[in-house]
Motif scaffolding. Structure first.
Motif, PDB file in Angstrom:
ATOM      1  N   ILE A 224       9.000  -9.082  38.027  1.00 13.80           N
ATOM      2  CA  ILE A 224       8.699  -8.068  37.011  1.00 13.80           C
ATOM      3  C   ILE A 224       8.473  -8.783  35.675  1.00 13.80           C
ATOM      4  O   ILE A 224       9.352  -9.524  35.237  1.00 13.80           O
ATOM      5  N   PRO A 225       7.321  -8.598  35.034  1.00 11.71           N
ATOM      6  CA  PRO A 225       7.146  -9.256  33.730  1.00 11.71           C
ATOM      7  C   PRO A 225       8.239  -8.797  32.760  1.00 11.71           C
ATOM      8  O   PRO A 225       8.567  -7.613  32.726  1.00 11.71           O
ATOM      9  N   VAL A 226       8.806  -9.725  32.022  1.00  8.07           N
ATOM     10  CA  VAL A 226      10.030  -9.436  31.255  1.00  8.07           C
ATOM     11  C   VAL A 226       9.811  -8.364  30.189  1.00  8.07           C
ATOM     12  O   VAL A 226      10.751  -7.685  29.767  1.00  8.07           O
ATOM     13  N   ILE A 227       8.568  -8.159  29.788  1.00  4.48           N
ATOM     14  CA  ILE A 227       8.288  -7.147  28.761  1.00  4.48           C
ATOM     15  C   ILE A 227       8.605  -5.740  29.281  1.00  4.48           C
ATOM     16  O   ILE A 227       8.868  -4.820  28.503  1.00  4.48           O
ATOM     17  N   LEU A 228       8.646  -5.582  30.608  1.00  5.42           N
ATOM     18  CA  LEU A 228       8.993  -4.271  31.172  1.00  5.42           C
ATOM     19  C   LEU A 228      10.497  -4.012  31.102  1.00  5.42           C
ATOM     20  O   LEU A 228      10.941  -2.878  31.265  1.00  5.42           O
ATOM     21  N   ASP A 229      11.296  -5.062  30.868  1.00  6.55           N
ATOM     22  CA  ASP A 229      12.731  -4.892  30.646  1.00  6.55           C
ATOM     23  C   ASP A 229      12.898  -4.595  29.156  1.00  6.55           C
ATOM     24  O   ASP A 229      13.232  -5.469  28.364  1.00  6.55           O
ATOM     25  N   ASP A 230      12.671  -3.324  28.802  1.00  8.47           N
ATOM     26  CA  ASP A 230      12.553  -3.027  27.376  1.00  8.47           C
ATOM     27  C   ASP A 230      13.881  -2.881  26.649  1.00  8.47           C
ATOM     28  O   ASP A 230      13.903  -2.597  25.465  1.00  8.47           O
ATOM     29  N   ILE A 231      14.995  -3.086  27.362  1.00  8.57           N
ATOM     30  CA  ILE A 231      16.239  -3.140  26.611  1.00  8.57           C
ATOM     31  C   ILE A 231      16.682  -4.588  26.384  1.00  8.57           C
ATOM     32  O   ILE A 231      17.638  -4.848  25.675  1.00  8.57           O
ATOM     33  N   SER A 232      15.983  -5.545  26.992  1.00 15.47           N
ATOM     34  CA  SER A 232      16.376  -6.943  26.816  1.00 15.47           C
ATOM     35  C   SER A 232      15.804  -7.487  25.503  1.00 15.47           C
ATOM     36  O   SER A 232      14.786  -7.007  25.007  1.00 15.47           O
ATOM     37  N   ASP A 233      16.495  -8.507  24.960  1.00 15.38           N
ATOM     38  CA  ASP A 233      16.031  -9.132  23.722  1.00 15.38           C
ATOM     39  C   ASP A 233      14.647  -9.758  23.913  1.00 15.38           C
ATOM     40  O   ASP A 233      13.729  -9.535  23.124  1.00 15.38           O
ATOM     41  N   ALA A 234      14.466 -10.507  25.029  1.00 16.34           N
ATOM     42  CA  ALA A 234      13.185 -11.169  25.259  1.00 16.34           C
ATOM     43  C   ALA A 234      12.070 -10.130  25.441  1.00 16.34           C
ATOM     44  O   ALA A 234      10.967 -10.277  24.911  1.00 16.34           O
ATOM     45  N   GLY A 235      12.358  -9.065  26.170  1.00 15.24           N
ATOM     46  CA  GLY A 235      11.380  -8.007  26.389  1.00 15.24           C
ATOM     47  C   GLY A 235      10.932  -7.383  25.074  1.00 15.24           C
ATOM     48  O   GLY A 235       9.730  -7.197  24.831  1.00 15.24           O
ATOM     49  N   GLN A 236      11.891  -7.094  24.209  1.00 17.70           N
ATOM     50  CA  GLN A 236      11.569  -6.503  22.913  1.00 17.70           C
ATOM     51  C   GLN A 236      10.815  -7.482  22.025  1.00 17.70           C
ATOM     52  O   GLN A 236       9.883  -7.103  21.311  1.00 17.70           O
ATOM     53  N   ALA A 237      11.219  -8.762  22.082  1.00 11.55           N
ATOM     54  CA  ALA A 237      10.543  -9.769  21.257  1.00 11.55           C
ATOM     55  C   ALA A 237       9.080  -9.913  21.693  1.00 11.55           C
ATOM     56  O   ALA A 237       8.177 -10.045  20.864  1.00 11.55           O
ATOM     57  N   TYR A 238       8.830  -9.878  22.998  1.00 14.98           N
ATOM     58  CA  TYR A 238       7.446  -9.960  23.492  1.00 14.98           C
ATOM     59  C   TYR A 238       6.657  -8.707  23.067  1.00 14.98           C
ATOM     60  O   TYR A 238       5.482  -8.788  22.715  1.00 14.98           O
ATOM     61  N   SER A 239       7.318  -7.565  23.116  1.00 16.37           N
ATOM     62  CA  SER A 239       6.663  -6.329  22.730  1.00 16.37           C
ATOM     63  C   SER A 239       6.228  -6.384  21.254  1.00 16.37           C
ATOM     64  O   SER A 239       5.103  -6.001  20.911  1.00 16.37           O
ATOM     65  N   ASP A 240       7.112  -6.890  20.406  1.00 19.12           N
ATOM     66  CA  ASP A 240       6.767  -7.068  18.982  1.00 19.12           C
ATOM     67  C   ASP A 240       5.574  -8.007  18.843  1.00 19.12           C
ATOM     68  O   ASP A 240       4.684  -7.782  18.022  1.00 19.12           O
ATOM     69  N   ALA A 241       5.583  -9.082  19.636  1.00 17.01           N
ATOM     70  CA  ALA A 241       4.503 -10.078  19.548  1.00 17.01           C
ATOM     71  C   ALA A 241       3.154  -9.448  19.906  1.00 17.01           C
ATOM     72  O   ALA A 241       2.139  -9.731  19.267  1.00 17.01           O
ATOM     73  N   VAL A 242       3.163  -8.572  20.923  1.00 13.71           N
ATOM     74  CA  VAL A 242       1.913  -7.896  21.305  1.00 13.71           C
ATOM     75  C   VAL A 242       1.429  -7.019  20.150  1.00 13.71           C
ATOM     76  O   VAL A 242       0.238  -7.023  19.808  1.00 13.71           O
ATOM     77  N   ASP A 243       2.354  -6.295  19.517  1.00 10.90           N
ATOM     78  CA  ASP A 243       1.965  -5.462  18.375  1.00 10.90           C
ATOM     79  C   ASP A 243       1.367  -6.313  17.248  1.00 10.90           C
ATOM     80  O   ASP A 243       0.361  -5.941  16.656  1.00 10.90           O
ATOM     81  N   ARG A 244       1.971  -7.455  16.998  1.00  9.98           N
ATOM     82  CA  ARG A 244       1.439  -8.336  15.945  1.00  9.98           C
ATOM     83  C   ARG A 244       0.059  -8.857  16.321  1.00  9.98           C
ATOM     84  O   ARG A 244      -0.831  -8.954  15.480  1.00  9.98           O
ATOM     85  N   LEU A 245      -0.102  -9.176  17.604  1.00 10.11           N
ATOM     86  CA  LEU A 245      -1.397  -9.666  18.082  1.00 10.11           C
ATOM     87  C   LEU A 245      -2.488  -8.626  17.806  1.00 10.11           C
ATOM     88  O   LEU A 245      -3.636  -8.951  17.515  1.00 10.11           O
ATOM     89  N   LEU A 246      -2.083  -7.356  17.881  1.00  6.96           N
ATOM     90  CA  LEU A 246      -3.034  -6.269  17.657  1.00  6.96           C
ATOM     91  C   LEU A 246      -3.127  -5.893  16.176  1.00  6.96           C
ATOM     92  O   LEU A 246      -3.717  -4.881  15.819  1.00  6.96           O
ATOM     93  N   GLY A 247      -2.491  -6.710  15.343  1.00  7.42           N
ATOM     94  CA  GLY A 247      -2.666  -6.521  13.899  1.00  7.42           C
ATOM     95  C   GLY A 247      -1.583  -5.723  13.206  1.00  7.42           C
ATOM     96  O   GLY A 247      -1.663  -5.487  12.007  1.00  7.42           O
ATOM     97  N   LYS A 248      -0.556  -5.297  13.953  1.00  5.60           N
ATOM     98  CA  LYS A 248       0.532  -4.551  13.307  1.00  5.60           C
ATOM     99  C   LYS A 248       1.469  -5.501  12.575  1.00  5.60           C
ATOM    100  O   LYS A 248       1.677  -6.636  13.002  1.00  5.60           O
ATOM    101  N   ASP A 249       2.038  -4.986  11.503  1.00  3.38           N
ATOM    102  CA  ASP A 249       2.980  -5.786  10.740  1.00  3.38           C
ATOM    103  C   ASP A 249       4.393  -5.426  11.204  1.00  3.38           C
ATOM    104  O   ASP A 249       4.920  -4.379  10.865  1.00  3.38           O
ATOM    105  N   VAL A 250       4.985  -6.284  12.023  1.00  2.91           N
ATOM    106  CA  VAL A 250       6.310  -5.996  12.588  1.00  2.91           C
ATOM    107  C   VAL A 250       7.281  -7.100  12.160  1.00  2.91           C
ATOM    108  O   VAL A 250       6.952  -8.277  12.271  1.00  2.91           O
TER     109      VAL A 250
END
Ligand SMILES: Nc1ncnc2c1ncn2[C@@H]1O[C@H](COP(=O)(O)OP(=O)(O)O)[C@@H](O)[C@H]1O
Ligand SMILES: [Mg+2]
Lengths: 271, 84
Positions: A224-250
């Motif tokens: 399971i890609p770790v980003i799907l573990d949305d309560i984990s620190d790594a999952g959340q950190a990857y999720s933030d990174a995707v938002d930044r990649l799309l231009g969001k300021d997080v």
């Protein structure tokens, strides 16, 4: 316009495949048609991390050689709509990937997808070169450790001089730094390079910091890609990174030592 | 940082800062090399061989570097001859 994103590092074992799986999945979850392409010929692994290893029939090299059509080789993810995987070949032939072949497949992928995420093999030889050559943007995965930082800098040199964009004199490949396996506790003790240290040395924009996390092994065990573990620190950190990649300021998270709560302290807080 | 850490760190230098310093030096050096044209190593080799016809020198006694200043390039040669 489709975007080609390479996940690269120079050094092996720093988290490229983990990152490709997480970022690709994150992009698809946000509605972008995404394909993750495994360029690690001979050492196919993305399929395992994505949990689709038993569904690989045809691979990247089969498509290049015309032994299968692209649509026969693409594996649609069962969890996330919009997400597909193109597996690497297990062949031992180092020359299985050719520049013309890779270009042909990427051009075909461009017609179907918004994002093409290229999971690079380690090194700076042919496989890594082909993975980065056609890229529009690069995620340089780096661990806070001397050899990884140095190799990342070499990879940045390659992107700046040997990529298609560099050769054609087009706008340069957009570079992002992703610092992974970060341990704030060791940083605070002066045992590990800090985010600022690495940023200062590599001088590229910081996409995110992924903490060293037990969630990564747990996720890979299960495919399971770790980003799907949305309560984990790594999952959340990857999720933030995707938002930044799309231009969001997080704002960046998980950079400081996490204070253990009283409950965790009493019960030895593992999770 | 706790008081314990403070005393612990007093005796040992923080290894991260050693790492940073070493990286800054090697990365700067490698970036400098990268911007050099591909033919420089061969040019250096050829120069060493020509000079060796006359004087006994080491591989490392000939240093070449190319510096770009505006529209002109300066090829800098540094040849160290052995003690007389
Ligand atoms: N943030 C992290 N925390 C803990 N372990 C990690 C993390 N990122 C990667 N790993 C582990 O590091 C190893 C190498 O990761 P992988 O993504 O396969 O690297 P690469 O593709 O660069 O060789 C794997 O065992 C993976 O589980
Ligand atoms: Mg990998």
């Amino acid at each position: 316009m489709a975007k080609i994103l390479v996940v690269t590092s120079g050094k092996g074992g720093v988290g490229k495949t983990t990152t490709s799986a997480a970022i690709g999945t994150g992009l698809a979850m946000r509605g972008y048609k995404t394909v993750i392409v495994d360029f690690d010929v001979g050492l196919r692994n993305l399929d395992l991390i994505m949990g689709c290893e038993r569904r690989v029939v045809y691979d990247f090299v089969n498509v290049i050689n015309g032994e299968a059509s692209l649509n026969q080789a693409l594996i649609k993810d069962k969890r996330i709509e919009n997400l597909s995987i193109l597996a690497a070949s297990q062949t031992r032939d180092k020359d299985a990937l050719t520049q013309e072949g890779v270009e042909k497949v990427l051009n075909e992928l461009r017609e179907q997808f918004d994002y093409i995420v290229c999971d690079s093999p380690a090194g700076i030889e042919k496989g890594a070169y082909l993975a980065m050559y056609f890229a529009d943007e690069a995620i340089v995965v780096t661990n806070p450790e001397v050899s990884s930082v140095r190799d990342s800098d070499r990879m940045l040199g390659l992107l700046a001089s040997k990529s298609r964009r560099a050769e054609k004199g087009e706008e340069s490949v957009k570079e992002h730094l992703l610092l992974t396996r970060y341990n704030p506790e060791r940083v605070s003790k002066g045992e590990m390079l800090s985010v600022t240290d690495v940023e200062e040395i590599l001088a590229i924009r910081l996409l995110g910091v992924i903490p060293e996390s037990q969630a990564v092994l747990k996720a890979s065990n299960q495919g399971i890609p770790v980003i799907l573990d949305d309560i984990s620190d790594a999952g959340q950190a990857y999720s933030d990174a995707v938002d930044r990649l799309l231009g969001k300021d997080v704002a960046h998270r998980f950079l400081e030592v996490q204070k253990k709560g009283i409950i965790q302290r009493l019960f030895g807080g593992r999770e | 940082m706790s008081l314990m850490d403070f005393f612990r760190n007093r005796n040992k230098p923080a290894t991260a800062s050693v790492a940073k310093e070493r990286l800054q030096i090697i990365v700067a050096h490698e970036r400098g090399q990268r911007s050099q044209p591909d033919y420089l190593p061969q040019l250096q080799q050829d120069l060493v061989e020509v000079i060796r016809k006359y004087v006994k020198i080491d591989q490392t006694d000939v240093q070449v570097a190319l510096e770009n200043q505006g529209s002109c390039s300066i090829l800098e040669l540094n040849i160290t001859l052995p003690d007389r």
